[in-house]
Design an enzyme around this catalytic site. Structure first.
Site, PDB file in Angstrom:
ATOM      1  N   ASP A 173      -1.887   1.823 -13.272  1.00  0.00           N
ATOM      2  CA  ASP A 173      -1.196   0.593 -13.061  1.00  0.00           C
ATOM      3  C   ASP A 173       0.012   0.574 -14.208  1.00  0.00           C
ATOM      4  O   ASP A 173      -0.103   1.286 -15.189  1.00  0.00           O
ATOM      5  CB  ASP A 173      -1.993  -0.631 -13.055  1.00  0.00           C
ATOM      6  CG  ASP A 173      -2.785  -0.840 -13.780  1.00  0.00           C
ATOM      7  OD1 ASP A 173      -2.815  -0.114 -15.081  1.00  0.00           O
ATOM      8  OD2 ASP A 173      -3.700  -1.753 -13.566  1.00  0.00           O
ATOM      9  N   ASP A 196     -11.492 -11.320 -12.598  1.00  0.00           N
ATOM     10  CA  ASP A 196     -11.206 -12.005 -11.240  1.00  0.00           C
ATOM     11  C   ASP A 196     -11.782 -10.758 -10.341  1.00  0.00           C
ATOM     12  O   ASP A 196     -11.814 -10.998  -9.114  1.00  0.00           O
ATOM     13  CB  ASP A 196     -10.026 -12.498 -10.803  1.00  0.00           C
ATOM     14  CG  ASP A 196      -8.929 -11.699 -11.051  1.00  0.00           C
ATOM     15  OD1 ASP A 196      -9.368 -10.258 -11.380  1.00  0.00           O
ATOM     16  OD2 ASP A 196      -7.920 -11.654 -10.602  1.00  0.00           O
ATOM     17  N   HIS A 233     -10.746  -7.762 -10.479  1.00  0.00           N
ATOM     18  CA  HIS A 233      -9.527  -6.698  -9.921  1.00  0.00           C
ATOM     19  C   HIS A 233     -10.121  -5.423 -10.740  1.00  0.00           C
ATOM     20  O   HIS A 233     -10.627  -5.318 -11.452  1.00  0.00           O
ATOM     21  CB  HIS A 233      -8.195  -7.295 -10.350  1.00  0.00           C
ATOM     22  CG  HIS A 233      -7.903  -7.357 -11.730  1.00  0.00           C
ATOM     23  ND1 HIS A 233      -7.428  -8.385 -12.493  1.00  0.00           N
ATOM     24  CD2 HIS A 233      -7.960  -6.318 -12.650  1.00  0.00           C
ATOM     25  CE1 HIS A 233      -7.366  -8.059 -13.715  1.00  0.00           C
ATOM     26  NE2 HIS A 233      -7.543  -6.791 -13.699  1.00  0.00           N
ATOM     27  N   GLU A 238      -5.430  -7.615  -7.201  1.00  0.00           N
ATOM     28  CA  GLU A 238      -5.905  -8.810  -7.316  1.00  0.00           C
ATOM     29  C   GLU A 238      -6.677  -9.170  -6.126  1.00  0.00           C
ATOM     30  O   GLU A 238      -6.421  -8.618  -4.936  1.00  0.00           O
ATOM     31  CB  GLU A 238      -4.733  -9.774  -7.589  1.00  0.00           C
ATOM     32  CG  GLU A 238      -4.108  -9.400  -8.933  1.00  0.00           C
ATOM     33  CD  GLU A 238      -4.964  -9.924 -10.232  1.00  0.00           C
ATOM     34  OE1 GLU A 238      -6.070 -10.052 -10.139  1.00  0.00           O
ATOM     35  OE2 GLU A 238      -4.194 -10.124 -11.302  1.00  0.00           O
TER      36      GLU A 238
HETATM   37  C1  GLP Z   1      -5.964  -5.019 -16.992  1.00  0.00           C
HETATM   38  C2  GLP Z   1      -5.969  -3.835 -16.387  1.00  0.00           C
HETATM   39  C3  GLP Z   1      -7.387  -3.613 -15.585  1.00  0.00           C
HETATM   40  C4  GLP Z   1      -8.615  -3.689 -16.561  1.00  0.00           C
HETATM   41  C5  GLP Z   1      -8.774  -5.149 -16.819  1.00  0.00           C
HETATM   42  C6  GLP Z   1      -9.926  -5.412 -17.686  1.00  0.00           C
HETATM   43  O1  GLP Z   1      -5.872  -6.177 -16.210  1.00  0.00           O
HETATM   44  N1  GLP Z   1      -4.831  -3.720 -15.282  1.00  0.00           N
HETATM   45  O2  GLP Z   1      -7.254  -1.961 -15.182  1.00  0.00           O
HETATM   46  O3  GLP Z   1      -9.891  -3.093 -15.976  1.00  0.00           O
HETATM   47  O4  GLP Z   1      -7.461  -5.111 -17.564  1.00  0.00           O
HETATM   48  O5  GLP Z   1      -9.468  -5.300 -19.161  1.00  0.00           O
HETATM   49  P1  GLP Z   1     -10.594  -5.553 -20.365  1.00  0.00           P
HETATM   50  O6  GLP Z   1     -11.179  -4.101 -20.355  1.00  0.00           O
HETATM   51  O7  GLP Z   1      -9.483  -5.746 -21.275  1.00  0.00           O
HETATM   52  O8  GLP Z   1     -11.491  -6.733 -20.165  1.00  0.00           O
END
Ligand code: GLP
Length: 238
Positions: A67, A136, A138, A143
């Site tokens: 992404d 959440d 995702h 989402e």
């Molecule tokens: C972002 C990314 C996700 C990732 C999420 C969790 O939103 N788009 O791919 O899994 O963050 O992030 P973290 O690992 O910092 O909790």
């Protein structure tokens, strides 16, 4: 689905990196599906160490990322392209021309989505897809929604995602409100999937994802339908 809980973040990172390294050793031209967020940083550190100290060879590998924020180009320090260069690509011998991150600044974002899916398809899909999980539920930036979305698409970020990711920006107001994300078709098309999560704050959402009903309200739950998923949970974060 294989679920493994370990005490420490570093152990989780070493296991995830070891699994990716094994795939790469077996197939030096492997297609690596990669993720951003704070969770994979330790995995990338370990992959960089394996490259530096043990000769793990990325020279024939390709990568596709999940992404990108809409509106950020690759020179923006909070863009996911920048993140990947900094944490992995500039530290291993991968050919940058074979690393793909969706463009957040394409003139025609819908065309960029179609281009991205065509690219993933032309590579034959990911041999392994690394995933984190958002608060959440995702994955990528898929989402919670009324239905799972298959193709790469544009999303409005959930307020909880904007809040969670604000820590990387100067203020919450600077977090882009929209993103481009690989959809469920390309994620579920990966031959194998490694989901990593760390810290007690992720435990409940992870448990719901692996044990609860499969529902687009908790996007990671779709992974229950994939034949080769390893979930690695570290009880401590960092
Ligand atoms: C972002 C990314 C996700 C990732 C999420 C969790 O939103 N788009 O791919 O899994 O963050 O992030 P973290 O690992 O910092 O909790």
């Amino acid at each position: 689905m294989q679920i493994r809980t370990v005490p420490a973040y570093q152990e989780m990172s070493a296991i995830a990196a070891g699994m990716i390294a094994a795939i790469l050793r077996a197939n030096p031209a492997a297609v690596l599906g990669l993720a951003t967020g704070s969770t994979p940083i330790g995995t990338y550190d370990e992959l960089a160490r394996l490259c530096r100290e043990e000769g793990l060879d990325f020279s024939r590998a390709s990568s596709v990322n999940l992404d990108e924020y809409l509106g950020l180009d690759g020179t923006h320090p909070q863009s996911y392209r920048y993140f990947m260069d900094e944490h992995l690509f500039d530290r291993v011998n991968i050919d940058k021309a074979r690393t793909a991150v969706p463009s957040g600044v394409a003139a025609d974002p819908d065309a960029e989505c179609a281009r991205y899916d065509a690219l993933v398809k032309s590579l034959g899909g990911q041999d392994v897809q690394l995933l984190g999980i958002g608060p959440d539920g995702h994955i990528g930036f898929n989402e919670p929604a009324d239905e799972f979305v298959g193709p790469t698409h544009l999303v409005d970020l959930d307020p909880s995602t904007i809040e969670a990711n604000a820590r990387f920006f100067a203020s919450e107001a600077e977090v882009p409100r929209r993103a481009i994300t690989m959809g469920m078709d390309a994620i579920m098309g990966a031959k194998s999937i490694i989901l990593i999560a760390a810290g007690e704050g992720k435990r409940a959402v992870l448990e719901a994802a692996v044990q609860g009903p499969v529902t687009p309200r908790l996007p990671a739950s779709i992974l229950q339908n994939h034949p080769d998923v390893t979930v690695l949970f570290a009880e401590q974060n960092g």
